[in-house]
Design an enzyme around this catalytic site. Structure first.
Site, PDB file in Angstrom:
ATOM      1  N   GLY A   1      72.130  38.396  33.434  1.00  0.00           N
ATOM      2  CA  GLY A   1      70.922  38.599  32.645  1.00  0.00           C
ATOM      3  C   GLY A   1      70.191  37.327  32.233  1.00  0.00           C
TER       4      GLY A   1
ATOM      5  CG  ASP B   1      70.436  38.445  28.970  1.00  0.00           C
ATOM      6  OD1 ASP B   1      71.553  37.880  28.967  1.00  0.00           O
ATOM      7  OD2 ASP B   1      70.303  39.639  29.264  1.00  0.00           O
TER       8      ASP B   1
ATOM      9  CG  ASP C   1      73.755  45.229  22.424  1.00  0.00           C
ATOM     10  OD1 ASP C   1      74.124  45.773  21.377  1.00  0.00           O
ATOM     11  OD2 ASP C   1      73.151  45.842  23.311  1.00  0.00           O
TER      12      ASP C   1
ATOM     13  CG  PHE D   1      68.233  50.248  27.166  1.00  0.00           C
ATOM     14  CD1 PHE D   1      69.343  49.444  27.428  1.00  0.00           C
ATOM     15  CD2 PHE D   1      67.474  50.697  28.233  1.00  0.00           C
ATOM     16  CE1 PHE D   1      69.686  49.110  28.727  1.00  0.00           C
ATOM     17  CE2 PHE D   1      67.808  50.363  29.539  1.00  0.00           C
ATOM     18  CZ  PHE D   1      68.914  49.566  29.783  1.00  0.00           C
ATOM     19  CB  VAL D   2      65.233  45.280  25.766  1.00  0.00           C
ATOM     20  CG1 VAL D   2      64.656  45.538  24.396  1.00  0.00           C
ATOM     21  CG2 VAL D   2      66.527  44.497  25.645  1.00  0.00           C
TER      22      VAL D   2
HETATM   23  C1  PRP Z   1      74.382  41.905  28.980  1.00  0.00           C
HETATM   24  C2  PRP Z   1      73.720  40.627  28.507  1.00  0.00           C
HETATM   25  C3  PRP Z   1      74.807  39.952  27.702  1.00  0.00           C
HETATM   26  C4  PRP Z   1      75.609  41.104  27.166  1.00  0.00           C
HETATM   27  C5  PRP Z   1      75.227  41.348  25.726  1.00  0.00           C
HETATM   28  O1  PRP Z   1      75.046  41.653  30.151  1.00  0.00           O
HETATM   29  O2  PRP Z   1      73.286  39.841  29.583  1.00  0.00           O
HETATM   30  O3  PRP Z   1      75.626  39.145  28.522  1.00  0.00           O
HETATM   31  O4  PRP Z   1      75.289  42.255  27.943  1.00  0.00           O
HETATM   32  O5  PRP Z   1      75.949  42.438  25.193  1.00  0.00           O
HETATM   33  P1  PRP Z   1      77.087  42.282  24.104  1.00  0.00           P
HETATM   34  O6  PRP Z   1      76.572  41.388  23.027  1.00  0.00           O
HETATM   35  O7  PRP Z   1      77.301  43.690  23.626  1.00  0.00           O
HETATM   36  O8  PRP Z   1      78.322  41.727  24.762  1.00  0.00           O
HETATM   37  P2  PRP Z   1      75.532  42.832  31.167  1.00  0.00           P
HETATM   38  O9  PRP Z   1      76.946  43.187  30.880  1.00  0.00           O
HETATM   39  O10 PRP Z   1      74.543  43.944  31.159  1.00  0.00           O
HETATM   40  O11 PRP Z   1      75.532  42.105  32.558  1.00  0.00           O
HETATM   41  P3  PRP Z   1      74.304  41.357  33.247  1.00  0.00           P
HETATM   42  O12 PRP Z   1      74.096  40.095  32.451  1.00  0.00           O
HETATM   43  O13 PRP Z   1      74.802  41.106  34.616  1.00  0.00           O
HETATM   44  O14 PRP Z   1      73.094  42.270  33.198  1.00  0.00           O
END
Ligand code: PRP
Length: 190
Positions: free
Chosen positions: A56, A112, A115, A164-165
């Site tokens: 991300g 990015d 959460d 959700f973004v």
């Molecule tokens: C998303 C984002 C963060 C994480 C945040 O990654 O890029 O790394 O989730 O969420 P959290 O604070 O609840 O841990 P994702 O797992 O969707 O993988 P990606 O980066 O490959 O999209």
């Protein structure tokens, strides 16, 4: 410079409607501010190394690096926590370690979105074991209402509601990462 098409107000991804939440201009203006702050903070410290958390953060990492008017290095860590879902799974899976030597370095972890905070905390804890000279964190977005663990983030682009973004590197089922702006599910905007 070639003109780029303005980001649309509404986009469809995997059959669902999303509406504009943060425009390309708002995002880029904020990133320039963060870049200036980082340059000032590290001017007397040393060259920082940005560690982008894939997938991300690839776009934010690239733009943040270009927004820092001073030397910096970059490397990447790869994690997954959402899978194909719209909510964070609460399970962090490590898919790629950082290759660069981090001992004695001034590290800035770049996400990015923070959460639940589990991914950021996981990366920070892992990097801490490598004895960096200093360790800070940057994220474009943070959802204070979704936090499950406390994690200190030094550079925050925007605190947002628990929505959700997608876009600007963030996906829905691996799509929408290419969007220049950030979008939220249309029904959540009402
Ligand atoms: C998303 C984002 C963060 C994480 C945040 O990654 O890029 O790394 O989730 O969420 P959290 O604070 O609840 O841990 P994702 O797992 O969707 O993988 P990606 O980066 O490959 O999209």
């Amino acid at each position: 410079m070639p003109e780029t098409a303005a980001a649309p107000d509404i986009v469809t991804c995997r059959g669902e409607r999303f509406r504009l939440y943060l425009s390309e201009d708002e995002i880029q203006t904020r990133i320039l501010e963060l870049g200036e702050r980082i340059a000032a903070d590290y001017a007397d410290v040393g060259v920082p190394i940005l560690i982008g958390v894939l997938n991300g953060a690839f776009m934010f990492t690239a733009d943040l690096m270009r927004a820092i008017p001073a030397d910096s290095e970059v490397d990447f860590y790869k994690l997954s926590s959402y899978g194909e879902s719209k909510v964070s799974s609460g399970q962090v899976t490590e898919l790629k370690e950082v290759d660069a030597k981090l001992e004695g370095r001034h590290v800035i972890v770049v996400e990015d979105i923070v959460d639940t905070g589990l991914s950021m905390k996981y990366v920070i804890d892992q990097i801490q074991t490598r004895n960096p000279a200093s360790l800070r964190a940057a994220t474009l977005l943070r959802k204070p209402d979704a936090a499950k663990v406390e994690v200190r983030v030094d550079y925050v682009g925007f605190d947002i509601d628990n929505l959700f973004v997608i876009g600007y590197g963030m996906d829905y089922g691996q799509l929408a990462r290419n969007l220049r702006a950030i979008y939220i599910l249309d029904r959540e905007a009402e």
